[in-house]
Design a protein around this motif. Structure first.
Motif, PDB file in Angstrom:
ATOM      1  N   PRO A  79       0.917  -1.111   0.134  1.00 55.82           N
ATOM      2  CA  PRO A  79       0.069   0.406  -0.225  1.00 55.82           C
ATOM      3  C   PRO A  79       0.881   1.390  -0.133  1.00 55.82           C
ATOM      4  O   PRO A  79       1.565   1.064   0.142  1.00 55.82           O
ATOM      5  CB  PRO A  79      -0.868  -0.240   1.424  1.00 55.82           C
ATOM      6  N   ASP A  80       0.537   2.285  -0.513  1.00 53.36           N
ATOM      7  CA  ASP A  80       1.105   3.737  -0.317  1.00 53.36           C
ATOM      8  C   ASP A  80       0.818   3.920   0.766  1.00 53.36           C
ATOM      9  O   ASP A  80       0.148   3.914   2.048  1.00 53.36           O
ATOM     10  CB  ASP A  80      -0.301   4.975  -1.268  1.00 53.36           C
ATOM     11  N   ILE A  81       2.721   4.720   1.636  1.00 53.82           N
ATOM     12  CA  ILE A  81       2.334   4.872   2.503  1.00 53.82           C
ATOM     13  C   ILE A  81       2.474   6.733   2.484  1.00 53.82           C
ATOM     14  O   ILE A  81       2.874   7.296   1.524  1.00 53.82           O
ATOM     15  CB  ILE A  81       3.873   4.833   2.606  1.00 53.82           C
ATOM     16  N   ASN A  99      -1.207  -1.921  16.097  1.00 51.10           N
ATOM     17  CA  ASN A  99      -0.480  -2.402  14.862  1.00 51.10           C
ATOM     18  C   ASN A  99      -1.702  -1.283  14.030  1.00 51.10           C
ATOM     19  O   ASN A  99      -1.270  -0.853  13.250  1.00 51.10           O
ATOM     20  CB  ASN A  99      -0.438  -3.144  14.349  1.00 51.10           C
ATOM     21  N   ASN A 100      -2.633  -0.484  14.160  1.00 49.03           N
ATOM     22  CA  ASN A 100      -3.445   0.029  13.702  1.00 49.03           C
ATOM     23  C   ASN A 100      -3.645   1.166  14.257  1.00 49.03           C
ATOM     24  O   ASN A 100      -4.578   2.435  13.848  1.00 49.03           O
ATOM     25  CB  ASN A 100      -4.820  -0.445  14.256  1.00 49.03           C
ATOM     26  N   LEU A 101      -2.959   2.088  15.120  1.00 46.72           N
ATOM     27  CA  LEU A 101      -2.376   3.629  15.524  1.00 46.72           C
ATOM     28  C   LEU A 101      -1.298   3.978  14.280  1.00 46.72           C
ATOM     29  O   LEU A 101      -0.491   3.049  13.886  1.00 46.72           O
ATOM     30  CB  LEU A 101      -1.752   3.651  16.913  1.00 46.72           C
ATOM     31  N   GLN A 118      -2.489  -0.168   5.956  1.00 44.82           N
ATOM     32  CA  GLN A 118      -1.964  -1.615   6.107  1.00 44.82           C
ATOM     33  C   GLN A 118      -3.715  -1.648   6.743  1.00 44.82           C
ATOM     34  O   GLN A 118      -4.486  -0.944   7.255  1.00 44.82           O
ATOM     35  CB  GLN A 118      -1.354  -1.752   7.166  1.00 44.82           C
ATOM     36  N   PRO A 119      -3.985  -2.860   6.124  1.00 43.72           N
ATOM     37  CA  PRO A 119      -5.186  -3.890   6.722  1.00 43.72           C
ATOM     38  C   PRO A 119      -5.238  -3.970   8.286  1.00 43.72           C
ATOM     39  O   PRO A 119      -4.558  -4.321   8.814  1.00 43.72           O
ATOM     40  CB  PRO A 119      -5.396  -5.268   6.054  1.00 43.72           C
TER      41      PRO A 119
END
Length: 423
Positions: A313-315, A355-357, A346-347
């Motif tokens: 994915p793009d960052i 990891n979602n932060l 990210q998913p």
């Protein structure tokens, strides 16, 4: 006959000398006593119970790395340069600009490269055509609308994060057998090499602008199947960008965009680019001058054939800056607050919510400049960065201890006390 030839030669030399309007030696010598510290913390639980009833202490506390240095370029970048202009008549002029970085704190780096700028140009009523190594359009918004001018510990986070966001282009090969001669980096955050630039003329009622194209200078193969199977071998290093703005009286506002090809893997069919869009503005009220900037940077992969799982994915990196300067007699108070945030797209991770932060950071910088004359100034700056969710930006100096493992980067603090002399 000989006297006539001598006279003609003298006239020719005199003509060349009169056409050469100016040649100037200029520079800045800036030295500071600077201190840096970076604190990383173990975020694990202090006590982990086990089946034997014996507490196991897992948390190791925090680790601070620090350094005190005699540094350079805390207020203005130390440099030495040569520039000149020749009046060609009819409103045309030819110019050159050669500018080298220097490290006056240890004397190791001198006029070994003209990495800061090396250009030749032709200007007139049409504007200016400039060729060589020069500043990128997007950098101007980072530095012009930063009260600290992207120098020292006060440098805004947008610029710091952009520098660390990706390898914008290949780095030049090392100089064999020569110590401490710096290579001319291919990082296009500040400057780009092998460029052709055009600048609008200055008589447009306050409007100004520039466009720039930088050649990758990579070898191309036709038929493409003969291209060597090596990463970053076709278009890496190419740059294209532009900046347009309006400056009139107390107002200055500009929008800039730049795209840098940082990798081009021919056989993998993947081209990686870093695209930057920023908007900056300042307004001088007299008692105070306000600064602001917003920026969005994207590190993206373009796939010739999109992978089954979608590829990387793009960052995204977004940031903003709010700043102010306040004249006080012969001095100037400077202050700025900046913020950046990363989005890796990210998913969603159901098993590891942390990891979602999104990583993010805030920075506060305060400084004072006291002008002893038009060319000499004393200055002091302090700054602090607060990192969250894995961000690891520093004000300079040593890196965080074991960043990305057990210890999580937290805060970075720094100061500069120095003197700047320009000539």
């Amino acid at each position: 006959m000989k006297k006539s030839l001598v006279a003609l030669a003298a006239l020719a030399v005199a003509g060349v000398a009169s056409a050469q309007s100016s040649v100037t030696l200029f520079g800045v010598v800036d030295a500071s006593i600077s201190g840096y510290s970076a604190t990383a913390r173990d975020n694990r639980a202090t006590v982990f119970p086990n089946q034997f009833g014996i507490p196991t202490y897992l948390n190791q506390g925090s680790v601070k790395t620090s350094s005190t240095q005699l540094a350079n370029s805390g207020y203005n970048s130390s440099r030495i340069g040569f520039r000149g202009t020749e009046d060609l008549g009819g409103g045309l002029a030819a110019s050159f600009w050669l500018e080298a970085p220097i490290t006056n704190d240890d004397g190791q780096t001198g006029v070994s490269t003209f990495a800061r700028r090396s250009t030749v140009s032709l200007s007139g009523g049409f504007g200016e055509l400039r060729l060589g190594r020069d500043y990128t359009p997007t950098f101007w918004n980072d530095t012009v609308f930063d009260p600290f001018g992207t120098n020292g510990v006060g440098t805004n986070l947008i610029f710091t994060a952009a520098n660390a966001f990706g390898n914008f282009a290949p780095t030049a090969a090392a100089t064999p057998g020569v110590a401490r001669i710096p290579n001319v980096s291919g990082n296009n955050t500040t400057r780009a090499s092998n460029t052709v630039g055009y600048f609008l003329p200055p008589n447009l009622g306050g409007f100004y602008g520039q466009v720039m194209y930088g050649f990758s200078e990579q070898t191309k193969y036709d038929n493409g199947v003969f291209t060597p199977n090596a990463a970053n071998n076709s278009r890496a290093g190419r740059y294209v960008g532009g900046r347009f703005g309006y400056a009139n009286g107390p107002l200055d506002v500009a929008l800039a965009y730049g795209s840098s090809t940082v990798g081009d893997q021919y056989f993998a069919g993947v081209t990686t680019k870093v695209n930057t869009l920023n908007l900056g503005a300042s307004y001088d009220f007299g008692p105070v001058k306000l600064f602001g900037e917003v920026s969005k940077i994207k590190n993206k992969n373009d796939y010739e054939v999109t992978p089954l799982l979608g590829g990387r994915p793009d960052i995204d990196l977004t940031g903003y800056l709010l700043g102010v300067t306040v004249p006080v007699g012969a001095g100037l108070i400077r202050a700025a607050y900046s913020h950046v945030k990363y989005d890796t797209n990210q998913p969603f991770d159901y098993f590891n919510p942390a990891n979602n932060l999104d990583p993010k950071a805030n920075k506060l910088a305060i400084g004072y400049v006291h002008n002893l004359s038009k060319r000499t100034a004393l200055y002091a700056t302090i700054a602090r960065i607060s990192n969250k969710n894995g961000s690891s930006l520093t004000v300079g100096g040593p890196a965080f201890y074991a960043a990305g493992t057990t210890f999580t980067p937290k805060s970075s603090t720094g100061y500069d006390f120095g003197i700047r002399h320009a000539f």
